[in-house]
Enzyme design. Structure first.
Site, PDB file in Angstrom:
ATOM      1  N   GLY A 137      37.573  49.731  23.641  1.00  0.00           N
ATOM      2  CA  GLY A 137      38.176  50.720  24.542  1.00  0.00           C
ATOM      3  C   GLY A 137      39.624  50.446  24.891  1.00  0.00           C
TER       4      GLY A 137
ATOM      5  N   LYS B  94      35.590  48.883  40.700  1.00  0.00           N
ATOM      6  CA  LYS B  94      36.711  49.073  39.772  1.00  0.00           C
ATOM      7  C   LYS B  94      36.578  48.374  38.424  1.00  0.00           C
ATOM      8  CE  LYS B  94      39.302  45.088  41.365  1.00  0.00           C
ATOM      9  NZ  LYS B  94      40.556  44.479  41.637  1.00  0.00           N
TER      10      LYS B  94
ATOM     11  N   SER C  64      44.415  55.918  39.185  1.00  0.00           N
ATOM     12  CA  SER C  64      44.695  54.864  38.209  1.00  0.00           C
ATOM     13  C   SER C  64      45.286  55.455  36.948  1.00  0.00           C
ATOM     14  CB  SER C  64      43.375  54.169  37.871  1.00  0.00           C
ATOM     15  OG  SER C  64      43.526  53.362  36.734  1.00  0.00           O
TER      16      SER C  64
ATOM     17  N   TYR D 251      33.990  54.478  35.233  1.00  0.00           N
ATOM     18  CA  TYR D 251      34.982  54.175  36.279  1.00  0.00           C
ATOM     19  C   TYR D 251      36.129  55.192  36.230  1.00  0.00           C
ATOM     20  CZ  TYR D 251      39.133  52.128  38.367  1.00  0.00           C
ATOM     21  OH  TYR D 251      40.287  51.962  39.091  1.00  0.00           O
TER      22      TYR D 251
ATOM     23  N   LYS E 148      37.592  58.436  38.896  1.00  0.00           N
ATOM     24  CA  LYS E 148      38.967  58.737  39.345  1.00  0.00           C
ATOM     25  C   LYS E 148      39.328  60.185  39.009  1.00  0.00           C
ATOM     26  CE  LYS E 148      39.925  54.699  41.061  1.00  0.00           C
ATOM     27  NZ  LYS E 148      39.846  54.526  42.513  1.00  0.00           N
TER      28      LYS E 148
ATOM     29  N   PHE F  92      49.579  51.657  37.899  1.00  0.00           N
ATOM     30  CA  PHE F  92      49.537  51.045  36.573  1.00  0.00           C
ATOM     31  C   PHE F  92      48.863  49.665  36.739  1.00  0.00           C
ATOM     32  CE2 PHE F  92      51.117  54.028  33.478  1.00  0.00           C
ATOM     33  CZ  PHE F  92      51.255  55.106  34.327  1.00  0.00           C
ATOM     34  N   ASN F  93      49.474  48.549  36.432  1.00  0.00           N
ATOM     35  CA  ASN F  93      48.713  47.287  36.481  1.00  0.00           C
ATOM     36  C   ASN F  93      49.202  46.396  37.618  1.00  0.00           C
ATOM     37  OD1 ASN F  93      48.288  48.420  33.757  1.00  0.00           O
ATOM     38  ND2 ASN F  93      47.099  46.569  33.432  1.00  0.00           N
TER      39      ASN F  93
ATOM     40  N   ILE G 238      44.436  45.275  46.938  1.00  0.00           N
ATOM     41  CA  ILE G 238      45.542  46.199  47.238  1.00  0.00           C
ATOM     42  C   ILE G 238      45.481  46.608  48.710  1.00  0.00           C
ATOM     43  CG2 ILE G 238      46.568  48.436  46.646  1.00  0.00           C
ATOM     44  CD1 ILE G 238      45.254  48.013  43.803  1.00  0.00           C
TER      45      ILE G 238
HETATM   46  P1  NAD Z   1      39.172  45.533  45.451  1.00  0.00           P
HETATM   47  O1  NAD Z   1      37.808  45.440  44.873  1.00  0.00           O
HETATM   48  O2  NAD Z   1      39.866  44.281  45.802  1.00  0.00           O
HETATM   49  O3  NAD Z   1      39.165  46.503  46.724  1.00  0.00           O
HETATM   50  C1  NAD Z   1      38.250  47.564  46.867  1.00  0.00           C
HETATM   51  C2  NAD Z   1      37.537  47.364  48.187  1.00  0.00           C
HETATM   52  O4  NAD Z   1      36.619  48.419  48.400  1.00  0.00           O
HETATM   53  C3  NAD Z   1      36.748  46.046  48.229  1.00  0.00           C
HETATM   54  O5  NAD Z   1      37.176  45.303  49.354  1.00  0.00           O
HETATM   55  C4  NAD Z   1      35.298  46.489  48.364  1.00  0.00           C
HETATM   56  O6  NAD Z   1      34.551  45.599  49.136  1.00  0.00           O
HETATM   57  C5  NAD Z   1      35.454  47.863  49.002  1.00  0.00           C
HETATM   58  N1  NAD Z   1      34.363  48.796  48.743  1.00  0.00           N
HETATM   59  C6  NAD Z   1      33.849  49.167  47.541  1.00  0.00           C
HETATM   60  N2  NAD Z   1      32.873  50.060  47.730  1.00  0.00           N
HETATM   61  C7  NAD Z   1      32.771  50.274  49.071  1.00  0.00           C
HETATM   62  C8  NAD Z   1      31.939  51.091  49.881  1.00  0.00           C
HETATM   63  N3  NAD Z   1      30.973  51.871  49.366  1.00  0.00           N
HETATM   64  N4  NAD Z   1      32.114  51.060  51.215  1.00  0.00           N
HETATM   65  C9  NAD Z   1      33.046  50.267  51.769  1.00  0.00           C
HETATM   66  N5  NAD Z   1      33.867  49.477  51.059  1.00  0.00           N
HETATM   67  C10 NAD Z   1      33.722  49.477  49.712  1.00  0.00           C
HETATM   68  O7  NAD Z   1      40.050  46.373  44.412  1.00  0.00           O
HETATM   69  P2  NAD Z   1      41.596  46.707  44.430  1.00  0.00           P
HETATM   70  O8  NAD Z   1      42.191  46.140  43.202  1.00  0.00           O
HETATM   71  O9  NAD Z   1      42.188  46.393  45.750  1.00  0.00           O
HETATM   72  O10 NAD Z   1      41.512  48.288  44.221  1.00  0.00           O
HETATM   73  C11 NAD Z   1      41.643  49.213  45.277  1.00  0.00           C
HETATM   74  C12 NAD Z   1      41.585  50.616  44.687  1.00  0.00           C
HETATM   75  O11 NAD Z   1      42.608  50.761  43.715  1.00  0.00           O
HETATM   76  C13 NAD Z   1      40.268  50.917  43.981  1.00  0.00           C
HETATM   77  O12 NAD Z   1      39.899  52.252  44.272  1.00  0.00           O
HETATM   78  C14 NAD Z   1      40.626  50.774  42.510  1.00  0.00           C
HETATM   79  O13 NAD Z   1      39.806  51.584  41.700  1.00  0.00           O
HETATM   80  C15 NAD Z   1      42.063  51.251  42.502  1.00  0.00           C
HETATM   81  N6  NAD Z   1      42.834  50.711  41.371  1.00  0.00           N
HETATM   82  C16 NAD Z   1      42.922  49.356  41.192  1.00  0.00           C
HETATM   83  C17 NAD Z   1      43.626  48.863  40.083  1.00  0.00           C
HETATM   84  C18 NAD Z   1      43.724  47.381  39.837  1.00  0.00           C
HETATM   85  O14 NAD Z   1      44.056  46.986  38.698  1.00  0.00           O
HETATM   86  N7  NAD Z   1      43.504  46.516  40.828  1.00  0.00           N
HETATM   87  C19 NAD Z   1      44.253  49.739  39.202  1.00  0.00           C
HETATM   88  C20 NAD Z   1      44.152  51.108  39.428  1.00  0.00           C
HETATM   89  C21 NAD Z   1      43.443  51.592  40.523  1.00  0.00           C
HETATM   90  N1  UFG Z   2      43.882  40.943  27.986  1.00  0.00           N
HETATM   91  C1  UFG Z   2      43.725  39.852  27.134  1.00  0.00           C
HETATM   92  N2  UFG Z   2      42.898  38.845  27.542  1.00  0.00           N
HETATM   93  C2  UFG Z   2      42.223  38.875  28.736  1.00  0.00           C
HETATM   94  C3  UFG Z   2      42.391  40.003  29.592  1.00  0.00           C
HETATM   95  C4  UFG Z   2      43.228  41.008  29.161  1.00  0.00           C
HETATM   96  O1  UFG Z   2      44.313  39.793  26.063  1.00  0.00           O
HETATM   97  O2  UFG Z   2      41.472  37.938  29.041  1.00  0.00           O
HETATM   98  C5  UFG Z   2      44.818  42.016  27.576  1.00  0.00           C
HETATM   99  C6  UFG Z   2      44.144  43.374  27.412  1.00  0.00           C
HETATM  100  O3  UFG Z   2      43.611  43.516  26.110  1.00  0.00           O
HETATM  101  C7  UFG Z   2      45.327  44.317  27.714  1.00  0.00           C
HETATM  102  C8  UFG Z   2      46.162  43.544  28.737  1.00  0.00           C
HETATM  103  O4  UFG Z   2      45.759  42.178  28.601  1.00  0.00           O
HETATM  104  O5  UFG Z   2      46.106  44.476  26.541  1.00  0.00           O
HETATM  105  C9  UFG Z   2      45.900  43.989  30.175  1.00  0.00           C
HETATM  106  O6  UFG Z   2      44.490  43.956  30.428  1.00  0.00           O
HETATM  107  P1  UFG Z   2      43.901  44.120  31.919  1.00  0.00           P
HETATM  108  O7  UFG Z   2      42.421  43.986  31.800  1.00  0.00           O
HETATM  109  O8  UFG Z   2      44.607  43.202  32.831  1.00  0.00           O
HETATM  110  O9  UFG Z   2      44.340  45.589  32.323  1.00  0.00           O
HETATM  111  P2  UFG Z   2      43.988  46.998  31.681  1.00  0.00           P
HETATM  112  O10 UFG Z   2      45.278  47.698  31.401  1.00  0.00           O
HETATM  113  O11 UFG Z   2      43.042  46.882  30.555  1.00  0.00           O
HETATM  114  O12 UFG Z   2      43.215  47.728  32.867  1.00  0.00           O
HETATM  115  C10 UFG Z   2      43.635  47.647  34.227  1.00  0.00           C
HETATM  116  C11 UFG Z   2      42.402  47.864  35.107  1.00  0.00           C
HETATM  117  C12 UFG Z   2      41.915  49.276  34.931  1.00  0.00           C
HETATM  118  C13 UFG Z   2      43.032  50.222  35.251  1.00  0.00           C
HETATM  119  C14 UFG Z   2      44.230  49.938  34.367  1.00  0.00           C
HETATM  120  C15 UFG Z   2      45.391  50.823  34.743  1.00  0.00           C
HETATM  121  O13 UFG Z   2      41.379  46.953  34.757  1.00  0.00           O
HETATM  122  O14 UFG Z   2      40.853  49.523  35.801  1.00  0.00           O
HETATM  123  O15 UFG Z   2      44.631  48.570  34.517  1.00  0.00           O
HETATM  124  O16 UFG Z   2      45.661  50.734  36.092  1.00  0.00           O
HETATM  125  F1  UFG Z   2      42.615  51.469  35.027  1.00  0.00           F
END
Ligand code: NAD
Ligand code: UFG
Length: 346
Positions: free
Chosen positions: A293, A84, A124, A148, A152, A177-178, A12
């Site tokens: 979960g 994450k 999140s 995790y 948040k 969201f996702n 992101i």
């Molecule tokens: P990502 O892992 O690609 O990006 C997170 C970055 O933070 C990574 O580049 C990692 O190297 C860096 N990082 C982690 N710990 C660090 C530290 N101590 N010091 C410096 N850098 C550090 O993940 P993302 O999907 O881009 O997520 C970004 C943010 O969004 C995270 O806080 C995550 O929890 C939140 N988020 C992500 C999702 C998702 O589904 N991707 C959903 C909800 C919230």
């Molecule tokens: N799923 C499968 N097979 C897989 C992976 C996922 O059936 O191999 C299903 C899951 O059961 C769920 C849906 O696909 O029903 C989405 O699953 P994701 O793992 O892609 O996403 P989640 O909603 O479970 O969780 C993600 C992040 C969390 C975050 C949340 C909301 O992993 O950290 O979205 O932002 F909190």
């Protein structure tokens, strides 16, 4: 003046850096690269024709963090850095709490010390736990079901407490969201290390032939086809949401919470079909037991984001799948290790 983006090299973060540069902001990006590759930011520079000042720094390294504030006129921060993976957080709670909470506290202390009061924080939809109804609004009850999610919730609370203590803070808490998909160029995208946990990266890897089939975790939820329903949002729409939130911080004080979602839910099987259409590949799948979960259904009411930020998601589910597939086919190994030309490593 510059915007500090923590976690800037991540999935992101890299898309957010791109949108910030396009909107005219100067960027200082910080990342320890524990879950990312500097190549992502090099590509953002190539796509935009602009430069990013990058520090390979760990948030837990207070001295290195301070150097960034001494060397740069930071006016706002977007805090995305963090671990994450839900399952990993259950296995390694201390690692998650230390990295996500201690790292965040050190960052906030530095923001305070250097008078930086504008902050956008990555939260999140996980903070809604198991919502009783959908769509989910920002004032729904909050609950964490794993370390995790707890990080948040705790950081959201810290931010509320900060704004109670000091009027100067102007904070946007974005509940994603996702996020899925990739930039339409196919140059930046999601590059998970090892076997992906999330649905879309796994679908991509099945379509390209790395894994033989998808396991669908449960078909006995109370949803239209029994499989889990989620609010998938294009990462570029999400990144644009950060720019809007940042702009809003110049006009208000306090802490403001926004759902960043589309408002529409899709089931796992609907996503399989959409990805098959976008990729032209058959996705074999089997029905497996529910993942511990997992919740049945979760999607956003994003109307507050529209009313306050004039932001709404624009890209369709087909565009999300098409862009994810474009990224996957152009980068079958994700970001390959290339020569690093880091602006500044300390
Ligand atoms: P990502 O892992 O690609 O990006 C997170 C970055 O933070 C990574 O580049 C990692 O190297 C860096 N990082 C982690 N710990 C660090 C530290 N101590 N010091 C410096 N850098 C550090 O993940 P993302 O999907 O881009 O997520 C970004 C943010 O969004 C995270 O806080 C995550 O929890 C939140 N988020 C992500 C999702 C998702 O589904 N991707 C959903 C909800 C919230
Ligand atoms: N799923 C499968 N097979 C897989 C992976 C996922 O059936 O191999 C299903 C899951 O059961 C769920 C849906 O696909 O029903 C989405 O699953 P994701 O793992 O892609 O996403 P989640 O909603 O479970 O969780 C993600 C992040 C969390 C975050 C949340 C909301 O992993 O950290 O979205 O932002 F909190």
């Amino acid at each position: 003046m510059a915007v500090l983006v923590t976690g800037g090299a991540g999935y992101i973060g890299s898309h957010t850096c791109l949108e910030l540069l396009e909107a005219g902001y100067e960027i200082v990006a910080l990342d320890n690269l524990m879950n990312s590759n500097y190549e992502a930011l090099r590509r953002v520079e190539r796509l935009t024709g602009k430069t990013i000042k990058f520090y390979q720094v760990d948030l837990l390294d207070r001295d290195a963090l301070e150097v960034i504030f001494q060397e740069n006129p930071i006016e706002a921060a977007i805090h995305l850095a963090g671990l994450k993976a839900v399952g990993e957080s259950v296995m390694m709670p201390l690692f998650y709490y230390h990295n996500n909470i201690t790292g965040t506290l050190l960052l906030f202390e530095m923001l305070k010390k250097y008078g930086v009061s504008k902050l956008v924080f990555s939260s999140s939809a996980t903070v809604y736990g198991r919502p009783q109804t959908v769509p989910v609004t920002e004032n729904f009850p909050l609950q964490a079901t794993n370390p995790y999610g707890m990080t948040k919730l705790m950081i959201e609370q810290i931010l509320q407490d900060l704004t109670t203590a000091e009027d100067a803070w102007s904070i946007a808490i974005l509940r994603y969201f996702n996020p899925i998909g990739a930039h339409e160029s196919g140059m930046i995208g999601e590059d998970p290390k090892g076997m992906p946990n999330n649905l879309l990266p796994f679908l991509s890897k099945v379509a390209i032939g790395y894994y033989p089939q998808l396991q669908v975790y449960g078909n006995d939820f109370l949803t239209s086809d029994g499989t889990g329903v989620r609010d998938y949002i294009h990462v570029v729409d999400l990144a644009k949401g950060h720019v809007r939130a940042l702009q809003k911080l110049y006009t208000c004080n306090g802490a403001h919470i926004y759902n960043l979602g589309t408002g529409q839910g899709y089931s796992v099987l609907e996503m399989v079909r959409a990805f098959e259409m976008a990729s032209g590949k058959k996705i074999p799948y089997t029905i497996a037991p529910r993942r511990p979960g997992d919740i049945g259904e979760c999607y956003a009411d994003p109307s507050k984001s529209w009313e306050d930020l004039q932001w709404k998601a624009e890209k369709t589910i087909m565009e999300m799948c098409r862009d994810a597939w474009n990224w996957q086919t152009k980068n079958p190994e994700g970001y390959r290790t290339e020569t690093r030309e880091v602006t500044a490593i300390i």
